[in-house]
Motif scaffolding. Structure first.
Motif, PDB file in Angstrom:
ATOM      1  N   PHE A 157       0.899  -1.249  -0.007  1.00  0.00           N
ATOM      2  CA  PHE A 157      -0.003   0.003   0.002  1.00  0.00           C
ATOM      3  C   PHE A 157       1.023   1.359  -0.088  1.00  0.00           C
ATOM      4  O   PHE A 157       0.545   2.049  -0.713  1.00  0.00           O
ATOM      5  CB  PHE A 157      -0.896  -0.067   1.265  1.00  0.00           C
ATOM      6  CG  PHE A 157      -2.137   0.946   1.074  1.00  0.00           C
ATOM      7  CD1 PHE A 157      -3.306   0.325   0.115  1.00  0.00           C
ATOM      8  CD2 PHE A 157      -2.154   2.199   1.454  1.00  0.00           C
ATOM      9  CE1 PHE A 157      -4.403   1.084   0.297  1.00  0.00           C
ATOM     10  CE2 PHE A 157      -3.190   2.952   1.297  1.00  0.00           C
ATOM     11  CZ  PHE A 157      -4.351   2.213   0.552  1.00  0.00           C
ATOM     12  N   LEU A 160       2.373   1.786  -3.136  1.00  0.00           N
ATOM     13  CA  LEU A 160       1.392   2.163  -4.231  1.00  0.00           C
ATOM     14  C   LEU A 160       1.393   3.870  -4.036  1.00  0.00           C
ATOM     15  O   LEU A 160       1.525   4.385  -5.072  1.00  0.00           O
ATOM     16  CB  LEU A 160       0.093   1.641  -4.079  1.00  0.00           C
ATOM     17  CG  LEU A 160      -0.943   1.954  -4.919  1.00  0.00           C
ATOM     18  CD1 LEU A 160      -0.871   0.628  -6.009  1.00  0.00           C
ATOM     19  CD2 LEU A 160      -2.349   1.572  -4.224  1.00  0.00           C
TER      20      LEU A 160
ATOM     21  N   GLU B 455       0.620   2.524 -12.239  1.00  0.00           N
ATOM     22  CA  GLU B 455      -0.387   1.631 -11.768  1.00  0.00           C
ATOM     23  C   GLU B 455      -1.807   2.270 -12.450  1.00  0.00           C
ATOM     24  O   GLU B 455      -1.719   3.144 -12.463  1.00  0.00           O
ATOM     25  CB  GLU B 455      -0.421   1.613 -10.397  1.00  0.00           C
ATOM     26  CG  GLU B 455      -1.176   0.690  -9.412  1.00  0.00           C
ATOM     27  CD  GLU B 455      -2.702   1.080  -9.211  1.00  0.00           C
ATOM     28  OE1 GLU B 455      -3.409   0.357  -8.843  1.00  0.00           O
ATOM     29  OE2 GLU B 455      -2.759   2.354  -9.164  1.00  0.00           O
ATOM     30  N   GLY B 457      -4.842   2.203 -11.497  1.00  0.00           N
ATOM     31  CA  GLY B 457      -5.814   3.134 -10.763  1.00  0.00           C
ATOM     32  C   GLY B 457      -5.250   4.589 -10.833  1.00  0.00           C
ATOM     33  O   GLY B 457      -6.141   5.515 -11.060  1.00  0.00           O
ATOM     34  N   THR B 458      -3.933   4.771 -10.772  1.00  0.00           N
ATOM     35  CA  THR B 458      -3.551   6.031 -10.848  1.00  0.00           C
ATOM     36  C   THR B 458      -3.596   6.443 -12.263  1.00  0.00           C
ATOM     37  O   THR B 458      -3.895   7.850 -12.365  1.00  0.00           O
ATOM     38  CB  THR B 458      -1.980   5.764 -10.290  1.00  0.00           C
ATOM     39  OG1 THR B 458      -1.807   5.177  -9.158  1.00  0.00           O
ATOM     40  CG2 THR B 458      -1.318   7.361 -10.123  1.00  0.00           C
ATOM     41  N   VAL B 460      -5.901   6.059 -14.235  1.00  0.00           N
ATOM     42  CA  VAL B 460      -7.434   6.371 -14.800  1.00  0.00           C
ATOM     43  C   VAL B 460      -7.522   7.733 -14.034  1.00  0.00           C
ATOM     44  O   VAL B 460      -8.379   8.405 -14.674  1.00  0.00           O
ATOM     45  CB  VAL B 460      -8.398   5.387 -14.030  1.00  0.00           C
ATOM     46  CG1 VAL B 460      -9.745   5.853 -13.935  1.00  0.00           C
ATOM     47  CG2 VAL B 460      -8.424   4.099 -14.763  1.00  0.00           C
ATOM     48  N   ASP B 461      -6.999   8.071 -12.923  1.00  0.00           N
ATOM     49  CA  ASP B 461      -7.082   9.193 -12.323  1.00  0.00           C
ATOM     50  C   ASP B 461      -6.562  10.442 -13.226  1.00  0.00           C
ATOM     51  O   ASP B 461      -7.286  11.560 -13.497  1.00  0.00           O
ATOM     52  CB  ASP B 461      -6.367   9.379 -10.874  1.00  0.00           C
ATOM     53  CG  ASP B 461      -7.381   9.422  -9.776  1.00  0.00           C
ATOM     54  OD1 ASP B 461      -8.538   9.213 -10.021  1.00  0.00           O
ATOM     55  OD2 ASP B 461      -6.860   9.823  -8.744  1.00  0.00           O
TER      56      ASP B 461
ATOM     57  N   GLY C  32      -6.381   7.469  -7.420  1.00  0.00           N
ATOM     58  CA  GLY C  32      -7.386   6.288  -7.711  1.00  0.00           C
ATOM     59  C   GLY C  32      -8.580   6.423  -7.154  1.00  0.00           C
ATOM     60  O   GLY C  32      -8.657   7.041  -5.988  1.00  0.00           O
ATOM     61  N   LEU C  37     -12.888   3.230 -11.379  1.00  0.00           N
ATOM     62  CA  LEU C  37     -12.540   2.037 -11.553  1.00  0.00           C
ATOM     63  C   LEU C  37     -13.570   0.982 -11.815  1.00  0.00           C
ATOM     64  O   LEU C  37     -13.445   0.217 -12.816  1.00  0.00           O
ATOM     65  CB  LEU C  37     -11.582   1.547 -10.737  1.00  0.00           C
ATOM     66  CG  LEU C  37      -9.904   2.024 -10.742  1.00  0.00           C
ATOM     67  CD1 LEU C  37      -9.234   1.778  -9.596  1.00  0.00           C
ATOM     68  CD2 LEU C  37      -9.331   1.636 -11.754  1.00  0.00           C
ATOM     69  N   LEU C 307      -6.473  -3.717  -3.453  1.00  0.00           N
ATOM     70  CA  LEU C 307      -5.778  -2.566  -3.515  1.00  0.00           C
ATOM     71  C   LEU C 307      -5.909  -1.909  -5.003  1.00  0.00           C
ATOM     72  O   LEU C 307      -6.158  -0.748  -5.137  1.00  0.00           O
ATOM     73  CB  LEU C 307      -4.254  -2.789  -3.260  1.00  0.00           C
ATOM     74  CG  LEU C 307      -3.747  -2.540  -1.758  1.00  0.00           C
ATOM     75  CD1 LEU C 307      -2.175  -2.982  -1.890  1.00  0.00           C
ATOM     76  CD2 LEU C 307      -3.780  -1.034  -1.694  1.00  0.00           C
ATOM     77  N   THR C 308      -5.856  -2.865  -5.976  1.00  0.00           N
ATOM     78  CA  THR C 308      -5.794  -2.334  -7.416  1.00  0.00           C
ATOM     79  C   THR C 308      -7.154  -1.624  -7.525  1.00  0.00           C
ATOM     80  O   THR C 308      -7.131  -0.889  -8.493  1.00  0.00           O
ATOM     81  CB  THR C 308      -5.203  -3.174  -8.359  1.00  0.00           C
ATOM     82  OG1 THR C 308      -6.063  -4.466  -7.915  1.00  0.00           O
ATOM     83  CG2 THR C 308      -3.705  -3.528  -8.060  1.00  0.00           C
ATOM     84  N   ARG C 309      -7.959  -2.203  -6.913  1.00  0.00           N
ATOM     85  CA  ARG C 309      -9.547  -1.757  -7.414  1.00  0.00           C
ATOM     86  C   ARG C 309      -9.679  -0.447  -6.353  1.00  0.00           C
ATOM     87  O   ARG C 309     -10.948  -0.439  -6.457  1.00  0.00           O
ATOM     88  CB  ARG C 309     -10.489  -2.820  -7.163  1.00  0.00           C
ATOM     89  CG  ARG C 309     -10.453  -3.968  -8.210  1.00  0.00           C
ATOM     90  CD  ARG C 309     -11.481  -4.977  -7.955  1.00  0.00           C
ATOM     91  NE  ARG C 309     -11.442  -5.974  -8.894  1.00  0.00           N
ATOM     92  CZ  ARG C 309     -11.636  -7.242  -8.398  1.00  0.00           C
ATOM     93  NH1 ARG C 309     -11.685  -7.883  -7.227  1.00  0.00           N
ATOM     94  NH2 ARG C 309     -11.535  -8.096  -9.422  1.00  0.00           N
ATOM     95  N   ARG C 310      -8.836  -0.402  -5.310  1.00  0.00           N
ATOM     96  CA  ARG C 310      -9.280   0.659  -4.494  1.00  0.00           C
ATOM     97  C   ARG C 310     -10.619   0.124  -3.611  1.00  0.00           C
ATOM     98  O   ARG C 310     -11.542   0.922  -3.352  1.00  0.00           O
ATOM     99  CB  ARG C 310      -9.488   2.210  -4.744  1.00  0.00           C
ATOM    100  CG  ARG C 310      -8.434   2.737  -5.824  1.00  0.00           C
ATOM    101  CD  ARG C 310      -6.923   2.733  -5.161  1.00  0.00           C
ATOM    102  NE  ARG C 310      -6.204   3.305  -5.988  1.00  0.00           N
ATOM    103  CZ  ARG C 310      -5.320   2.721  -6.729  1.00  0.00           C
ATOM    104  NH1 ARG C 310      -5.281   1.658  -6.728  1.00  0.00           N
ATOM    105  NH2 ARG C 310      -4.457   3.478  -7.192  1.00  0.00           N
TER     106      ARG C 310
END
Lengths: 309, 582, 346
Positions: A157, A160, B455, B457-458, B460-461, C32, C37, C307-310
């Motif tokens: 985390f 990330l 990554e 998700g980042t 997409v932001d 994110g 997502l 995590l990757t999907r938040r």
């Protein structure tokens, strides 16, 4: 109850005399070095690691002056050349870039990440471990609180967030791996300091009025050398593996910056078509990590004051 | 190896000899276990109404009929497609009322006839606005009065076998929305949920026992597999019975391992990633089917000021000044990039030639594709000339440093180096390879590209937030093909943080063509084709995206799978006829 | 001792609260957004996204979300029949009453829509199967190697294990896993190429019936442990062997082996004990890479995909469970330290 540490510390209980201490540590160092030189396995390992480091540092020179290639030039039509084909000593990768040159540059990245991150975490671990182990009490509680908090947040985390906040690169990875990796060794150091401070030679030093800092640096730290050195060597090796594991998960060094880890990850897909792309970074990682373990062991033996010559 | 091919030869002869016997012997449920795999995602639900991921759509697709099926051979809506209930349909003269007649010979596997009430149950549930289903987007307003952005104003069932859909205005693209929701056994769902539609989300993995399809009876183990067994009651089969006994959907997250498992025979059939297609095609003992993907990869440019992202339109629908990107705001720079990037070399080197170059937002398999539309040829001289015209020059005669802007540059301050950030999602090997190739190719003409794989998700932001310079991603286009592109290039879709027109491209001529294309009376195919080809020609010249390629998709199955007869995008259309011989 | 444990437990309360606040803040600071997502699909309209965001409660101010997560929200929801379903839909669109993690309600996963804690608990058996086996193997192989290497220091066994124990651990785990699958699974065809080996339908069979599926992942996971434990054990054992009390014992005529194994090994285990607490808790987190390569349905994979999907409820449930175990692990390891080392007094 006497302990093994007595022999190396009894000469300096008098304190206040820097000269005396210098002489002692010099002789310990000489003794260790002499032993080290006679430990062939460790010397070979050390030699290999130094060679790797030299090659990595010399990557720009080697690739420009000797190989005459640009390691960033992607030419998809020249991809997957085999070993020695078209003048590429180790062939080309999946985008037609010289594999050898990329391995050298990747060595720069992988080795420096592992080395600097390990140094960073070792510095933190040693200073915090000795202080908390020696003083205990509120400082100890605070640090333990901090460690628990830090360890409870999933490291992925944090990675990330860091990879999003900072541009994902070697610098940020050193920082994050260094700042996350010290807790294990710190606890080891702290535990060891715990038991050392109750020993007779420390009690004696305290009774003679030595300041806590003096005791820590002059008496406790030398007794931790073996732990620290083994940990450092193993850590460097382990961090090379961690970096490649992170690449596999997509949180490590990302292309186009080459690292041994992401080269291996990318090449695994082409395992059947171009095995040489998998073998070369694999061997480099394997040899480096193995050598680091061997060096850790060897130095530990050399520094052990009770080893019979 | 010699021994192996001999064995294989003997095997083939034996197989041929026994072929007649086998087809006589094969019976309902004796076709063996079919094992396929996915990349490790779990289905979020087994409820077809709230389902919104690929795993659950595939699984619930076996259990619940759709209203209008797609003909696997053409990919277009067709009446009487097995597993679907529409017998025929017709629009009224206004083009806003669609009447669908349902087949009367179908029944759920508990014997209850399938009727329009089963469709209405899904519709009512979603229209209530109480479920988590994203399919609310098909309706104009929901029951609670909130606008949902769709074109359907009402759906009703005058009798058991008729459904009438009313649209707000004629729109040739809205037809597909009718198919967004499947039929569910109303008698079972009413008993389970009543009218408390919110409770559909309370137990997402609950599986109603009544279904209609070749398989039934879900058995699910998280992150391991989903398994279904043959349903002998299914009437719409090819052979008159369901041949396979069981269908297993394994979770294999690592693609390298997945391909190896397939090659070792542990997986009956699967899709092969681009990087491994050459390996698998060269392997004996497996059969493959290859076709051009229903989608494409591209490099998207941000045409507006990335430091101050703005929506395309304000609340009254007036255009907002979005500023200009210092580099990509000028179309000549985008065209120069198109001249400098060697897409054909990418297709050869990255895809082993298994892909098709595209020049605009249309793939060759689409009915609006224009084979005569020319793209930008690879030409570094032309690229440099265009850049010079746009005010970007080599000030120091050093090719290794980027070009810089002169006073002539439209939107960049003089002295600015020609340098931008190109991003893509980490872990997508093909896109990482595209990015590095583009970086290297543009360096040759003095454009410095800072390529980053980050990554998803980042990304997409950054993408929807419109703070990017350029980005490499791809679109997969739905089926049936919908040529409307307003969502990608129109100002209504240009919403910071939400919309998909993130390039901020805004061309009134193009927007007008989009409007014409979907409102043409009767949705005449030829007239629409002409309109969309014209619109695509504009895109090919304006280049809000640098269009790259449509890669090939490969399905592969073990040699022993009989009646495996895939069409592009429809691999499993006749799965009830398959059998595996070990 | 009891006083010490109590003190540590009381100290753990602010630690725990600190962890929850800190992770909650970090999570929201991270780029994110779960809703974009889940709806990265041009056919889904803006209105639907808003609706979804409201239903998930992610549009509320951060402190409100934190409090709802921590202590629940039934105090602001009317639910007279107390059936857990609000009598009227609350303004924030949440479909059920929350009780907060302090009462064991971790909320529902955004994506999988099930109770977040339940999803985590579901994965524990598979995770433990793999990690406990790996721990047992690394201890039973690593510790004796370390002791023997120290005893026969400099001999062929020492030299052999010094290199041998780390050879397998000197390549990245993912690479090792893929190679093992390729060699033993694809080429030799003697071992399975991943997964737990449960039947395709119904309950999973007992572990002893599918040990073959454990072999390769255990090898990958325990190589690190074997290398680590044997090296630390060797170092620790050498210190003991060279210590004065062992020398004295030997000088008094006690046979070497008896002294070494009975006294030396016991004391040499003390530093190792400090590892054990964190190791035990680390096991619960699962082994992401090994689970991915071997298609093992463990906790690591769940957390990474969350995590990757938040998928914040799952991530936060993971953080909370993880932190409680970590705190307990440290207390246990400190207590263990005191038990095995009589010189330490609290």
């Amino acid at each position: 109850m006497a302990t093994q540490a007595t022999s190396s510390s009894s000469t300096v209980v008098s304190l206040g005399n820097g000269q005396e201490e210098f002489v002692r540590s010099e002789s310990l160092m000489q003794k260790a070095l002499r032993r080290l030189v006679h430990d062939r396995l460790t010397m070979v390992a050390l030699g290999i690691v130094l060679l790797m480091a030299l090659l990595a540092i010399g990557a720009p020179f080697i690739s420009q002056q000797i190989l005459h290639v640009d390691y960033t030039k992607a030419e998809p039509l020249k991809s997957f050349f085999g070993i020695g084909e078209n003048g590429h000593i180790l062939g080309t990768d999946d985008l037609g870039r010289d594999h050898l040159a990329r391995l050298l540059y990747a060595g720069q990245v992988s080795l420096s990440i592992a080395f600097f991150a390990a140094m960073l975490s070792m510095t933190i671990a040693l200073s915090l471990g000795v202080t908390t182990g020696y003083f205990g009490g509120i400082v100890d509680d605070l640090v333990i609180w901090f460690i628990t908090t830090l360890n409870s947040i999933p490291q992925l985390f944090l990675l990330l967030i860091v990879s999003a906040a900072l541009a994902p690169g070697p610098g940020s990875l050193i920082l994050i791996l260094g700042l996350l990796g010290w807790t294990g060794i710190m606890r080891l150091v702290r535990g060891e300091t715990f038991s050392l401070r109750e020993r007779e030679f420390i009690v004696a030093a305290r009774a003679m009025g030595a300041s806590p800092w003096r005791i820590m640096f002059a008496h406790i730290v030398p007794n931790l050398i073996s732990i620290v050195v083994i940990s450092l060597a193993i850590d460097i090796g382990a961090l090379i593996l961690v970096e490649s594991g992170l690449s596999f998960l997509g949180f490590g060094i990302q292309p186009p910056i080459p690292s041994w880890g992401n080269m291996l990850t990318g090449a695994t897909t082409f395992m059947r078509r171009a095995p040489h792309l998998v073998i070369a970074p694999g061997i480099l990682i394997f040899i480096t990590v193995l050598c680091m373990y061997i060096i850790g062991d060897g130095i530990r033996d050399a520094f052990d004051p009770t080893t019979a010559d | 190896m010699k021994h192996f091919s001999k064995l294989l030869l003997v095997g083939i002869v034996l197989a041929l000899l026994s072929l007649t016997a086998v087809s006589v012997l094969a019976q309902a449920g004796e076709g063996g276990v079919l094992v396929t795999d996915n990349i490790g995602d779990d289905p979020a639900t087994f409820n077809p109404i709230t389902c919104n991921d690929t795993v659950c759509s595939l699984v619930t697709g076996w259990l619940y009929p759709g209203i209008i099926g797609l003909d696997p051979a053409t990919g277009s809506p067709a009446p009487m497609v097995p597993g679907n209930v529409a017998e025929s349909w017709a629009y009224d003269d206004s083009g806003t009322v669609l009447t669908i007649n349902l087949r009367q010979d179908l029944a759920w596997n508990d014997g209850t006839p399938i009727t329009s009430a089963d469709y209405m149950w899904s519709i009512t549930a979603v229209k209530s606005g109480l479920t988590s289903s994203p399919r609310t987007s098909m309706f104009m307003t929901l029951d609670d009065g909130t606008p949902a952005g769709g074109n359907i104003t009402n759906i009703e069932a005058p009798d058991d076998y008729t459904v009438v859909v009313t649209f707000d205005h004629p729109d040739c693209s809205s037809f597909n929305d009718v198919n967004d929701l499947p039929l569910v056994p109303a008698h079972v769902f009413s008993e389970l949920y009543g009218t408390d539609y919110a409770s559909l989300d309370a137990d997402p993995l609950a599986i109603p026992t009544v279904s209609f399809g070749p398989f039934k009876d879900i058995d699910f183990s998280p992150n391991e597999r989903v398994s279904l067994i043959a349903d002998p009651a299914y009437p719409d089969t090819v052979l008159g019975y369901v041949s396979p006994s069981e269908w297993v959907y394994k979770s294999v997250p690592d693609t390298t391992v997945s391909v190896e498992q397939f090659l070792a025979g542990e997986i009956t059939y699967t899709g092969i990633p681009a990087e491994r297609q050459a390996d698998v095609a060269a392997t004996e003992g497996v059969k493959t089917f290859e076709f051009s993907q229903n989608g494409f990869q591209y490099m998207g440019f941000n045409l507006a000021d990335p430091t101050n992202p703005q929506n395309g339109l304000d609340e009254e629908g007036n255009a907002i000044d979005q500023g200009h990107h210092p580099i990509f705001g000028d179309v000549r720079v985008r065209q120069a990039i198109a001249h400098a990037v060697d897409v054909d070399a990418m297709i050869q080197g990255i895809l082993d030639g298994r892909g098709t170059r595209i020049n605009t937002h249309t793939i060759p398999t689409s009915w609006t594709y224009d084979p005569n539309l020319e793209g930008f040829a690879l030409d570094q001289e032309a690229a440099l000339a265009l850049l010079a015209e746009a005010g970007w020059v080599d000030d120091d005669n050093d090719v290794s440093t980027p070009l810089v802007a002169t006073e002539d540059a439209l939107y960049a301050e003089a002295g600015t180096p020609l340098e931008f950030t190109l991003q893509t999602n980490a872990g997508n090997l093909a896109r990482e390879r595209i990015g590095q190739t583009i970086q290297s190719q543009l360096a040759e003409i003095g454009i410095k590209v800072n390529f980053e794989a980050i990554e998803f998700g980042t990304l997409v932001d950054i993408l929807t937030g419109q703070t990017f310079d350029a980005i490499i991603i791809g679109w997969s286009l739905g089926l049936p093909v919908d040529p409307d592109l307003a969502w990608a290039y129109g100002p209504e879709g240009d919403l910071v943080g939400a919309g998909f027109a993130f390039t901020s491209y805004n061309n009134p001529v193009f927007n007008e063509l989009m409007e014409q294309g979907k409102t043409i009376p009767g949705c005449d195919i030829e007239a629409r084709t002409a309109i969309y080809q014209e619109a695509n020609a504009i895109l090919a010249n304006d280049l809000p995206y640098l269009y790259l390629y449509a890669a090939n998709v490969m399905y592969a199955a073990q040699e022993g799978v009989e009646n495996w007869d895939p069409y592009p995008n429809f691999q499993q259309w006749n799965i009830d006829a398959w059998s595996v011989n070990d | 001792m009891i006083k010490y444990i109590l003190r540590r437990l009381i100290q753990a309360v602010p630690t725990f609260l600190g962890i929850t606040i800190l992770s909650y803040m970090i999570m929201w600071a991270a780029p994110g957004d779960p809703v974009s997502l889940m709806t990265f699909d041009p056919t889904i309209k803006q209105e639907t996204k808003e609706r979804l965001a409201n239903a998930l409660g992610v549009n509320d101010p951060l402190p409100i979300q934190y409090l709802r997560w921590l202590i629940g929200d039934e105090w602001k929801v009317i639910d007279e029949d107390a059936d857990g379903v609000p009598d009227e839909r609350p303004a924030d669109g949440l479909t059920r009453v929350r009780y907060g993690i302090l009462r064991g309600d971790f909320g529902d996963s955004f994506y999988l829509r099930q109770d977040a804690l339940e999803l985590i608990v579901q994965r524990i058996p598979a995770t433990l199967e793999l990690s406990v086996t790996a721990l047992i193997v690394s201890l039973t192989v690593g510790l004796p190697i370390g002791i023997l290497a120290a005893v026969w220091r400099g001999g062929w066994f020492d030299q052999f294990t010094r290199v041998g124990a780390v050879v397998g651990n000197a390549v990245p785990g993912f690479w090792m896993g893929i190679m093992l699958i390729l060699f033993f699974g694809a080429i030799l065809g003697v071992l399975p190429m991943g997964d737990r080996g449960c039947p395709t339908r119904g309950e999973c069979t007992p572990l002893y019936m599918r040990l073959d599926h454990l072999i390769l992942p255990t090898v990958v996971l325990s190589l690190g442990g074997i290398a680590g434990y044997s090296r630390y054990m060797r170092a620790s054992m050498l210190e003991q062997i060279n210590s004065d009390y062992i020398r004295t014992a030997r000088a008094k005529g006690l046979p070497n082996r008896l002294v070494w194994f009975k006294h030396g090994a016991k004391n040499a285990l003390i530093p190792i004990a400090t590892f054990l607490g964190p190791t035990l808790t680390g096991l619960i987190g699962g082994a992401v890479i090994t689970e991915t390569i071997f298609s093992w349905p463990g906790m690591g994979r769940l957390l990474v995909s969350a995590l990757t999907r938040r998928d914040y409820p799952i991530v936060m449930a993971g953080v909370v469970v993880g932190s409680i175990l970590t705190i307990l692990g440290y207390i246990i390891s400190d207590v263990l330290y005191a038990v095995v080392d009589p010189r330490i007094r609290f």
